[in-house]
Scaffold this active site. Structure first.
Site, PDB file in Angstrom:
ATOM      1  NE  ARG A  16      49.005  24.041  -7.762  1.00  0.00           N
ATOM      2  CZ  ARG A  16      49.992  23.868  -6.884  1.00  0.00           C
ATOM      3  NH1 ARG A  16      51.213  23.580  -7.300  1.00  0.00           N
ATOM      4  NH2 ARG A  16      49.763  23.960  -5.576  1.00  0.00           N
ATOM      5  CG  HIS A 217      50.364  22.401   1.120  1.00  0.00           C
ATOM      6  ND1 HIS A 217      49.572  22.708   0.037  1.00  0.00           N
ATOM      7  CD2 HIS A 217      51.289  21.517   0.662  1.00  0.00           C
ATOM      8  CE1 HIS A 217      50.006  22.048  -1.020  1.00  0.00           C
ATOM      9  NE2 HIS A 217      51.051  21.314  -0.666  1.00  0.00           N
ATOM     10  CG  HIS A 219      52.849  16.806   0.192  1.00  0.00           C
ATOM     11  ND1 HIS A 219      52.969  16.585  -1.156  1.00  0.00           N
ATOM     12  CD2 HIS A 219      52.633  18.138   0.335  1.00  0.00           C
ATOM     13  CE1 HIS A 219      52.851  17.737  -1.803  1.00  0.00           C
ATOM     14  NE2 HIS A 219      52.646  18.701  -0.922  1.00  0.00           N
ATOM     15  CB  CYS A 250      56.745  20.336  -5.350  1.00  0.00           C
ATOM     16  SG  CYS A 250      57.870  21.508  -6.147  1.00  0.00           S
ATOM     17  CG  ASN A 263      49.042  17.650  -2.275  1.00  0.00           C
ATOM     18  OD1 ASN A 263      50.125  17.361  -2.772  1.00  0.00           O
ATOM     19  ND2 ASN A 263      48.558  18.864  -2.339  1.00  0.00           N
TER      20      ASN A 263
END
Length: 322
Positions: A16, A217, A219, A250, A263
């Site tokens: 995704r 989360h 990066h 993003c 990520n």
């Protein structure tokens, strides 16, 4: 004193978040094959796609077809992202999407406006509606995530107390409704975190909500992703979002170069854990195979290190056979 966990869980987001920032689109059959390869690695949670506007994110225009095409493995959850009611309905109608309650919040108004067309306060105001909907649909709450928790490319540095305050509010709101307590995620959406900042934010969050399970989360935008993971592991954090081969980013986060927005790399972080004696349940060689497949699909070298260097287990086996 460090407090390394015995086992760590990685939520794979490459199919995704990895593909949504790439220019152009990629054949559905290739993306389905990547999900299928990831399904054989021991990862038990794979984020396949997002149900968002095809005009804004054309790479995700065929999310329903992708969920139709994948071969599901027993014990693996296949989930998705949605940002609004329309996306949620599409996800519920698609084949085999694992639906859980999720709250997305912001520690930056500037990024909230770019990503969700609202301010951080307006996003918080929408949460009550989402909680009503999840309760009505019998969807269990699972996670609350605050984006731009460490800094914002549009707004600058972010006070960690602001990010922690958003998550504490989400926790209190869910508990007041008698809902399951969500896992609380700090998201370094734009790569501003460093190990000291990780320790400070996780510490503040645990002080604010001692009962909560914390996730990250992260990066690797500026090369500090692995160091940030290590700092989190030393604080006992056990849940991480990650992306195979270091894909991700993003498309609305203002990265100067998509190739630097990725990520944390799943196989590299699994290797880190294994070398330190932390279990993950992941077959590292199978994950490296999936990472190399991702690189072939994208058509350029990807930032993951292990898929290029090989695992130490493979090296040791070659040495023993020589």
């Amino acid at each position: 004193m460090s407090d390394l966990p015995k086992r760590v869980h990685f939520h794979e987001e490459g199919p995704r978040e990895g593909f949504q920032i790439e220019r152009g689109t990629f054949p559905l059959e290739q993306r389905a094959a990547l999900v299928d390869a990831l399904s054989l690695t021991g990862l038990d949670e794979i984020q396949v796609a997002s149900f968002v506007s095809p005009k804004a994110v054309p790479q995700m225009a065929d999310s329903e077809a992708l969920f139709e095409a994948i071969q599901r493995a027993p014990g693996v959850r296949y989930d998705a992202v949605w940002l609004n009611e329309r996306g949620y309905e599409r996800a519920r109608a698609a084949k085999g999407v694992h639906i859980t309650g999720r709250i997305a919040l912001y520690a930056s108004d500037a990024f909230a406006l770019r990503n969700n067309n609202c301010t951080a306060a307006q996003m918080r105001a929408r949460v009550d509606g989402w909680l009503d909907r999840y309760a009505a649909d019998g969807v269990p709450m699972e996670r609350a995530l605050v984006m731009a928790a460490f800094g914002c490319n549009f707004e600058g540095p972010v006070d960690p107390a602001r990010a922690v305050g958003e998550l504490a509010w989400a926790w209190t709101t869910c508990r007041a409704r008698g809902m399951a307590a969500p896992r609380l995620y700090l998201a370094d959406t734009m790569g501003w975190a460093n190990p000291q900042a990780i320790r400070r934010a996780v510490g503040l969050l645990r002080d604010a909500v001692p009962e909560a399970e914390v996730g990250l989360h992260l990066h690797d935008t500026r090369g500090l992703g692995p160091a940030n993971v290590l700092a989190a592991l030393e604080m006992g954090v056990t849940h991480f979002d990650s992306s195979v081969a270091g894909l991700g980013g993003c498309p609305f986060a203002g990265h100067g170069d998509a190739k630097g927005a990725g990520n944390i790399c799943t196989e590299d972080m699994v290797f880190l854990c294994h070398e330190m004696g932390i279990e993950t349940g992941v077959d590292l060689e199978a994950l490296v195979h999936a990472a190399r497949m991702a690189e072939r699909i994208i058509g350029r070298p990807l930032p993951g290190r292990l898929m290029h260097a090989g695992t130490l287990a493979a090296y040791r086996a070659r040495r023993a056979a020589a």
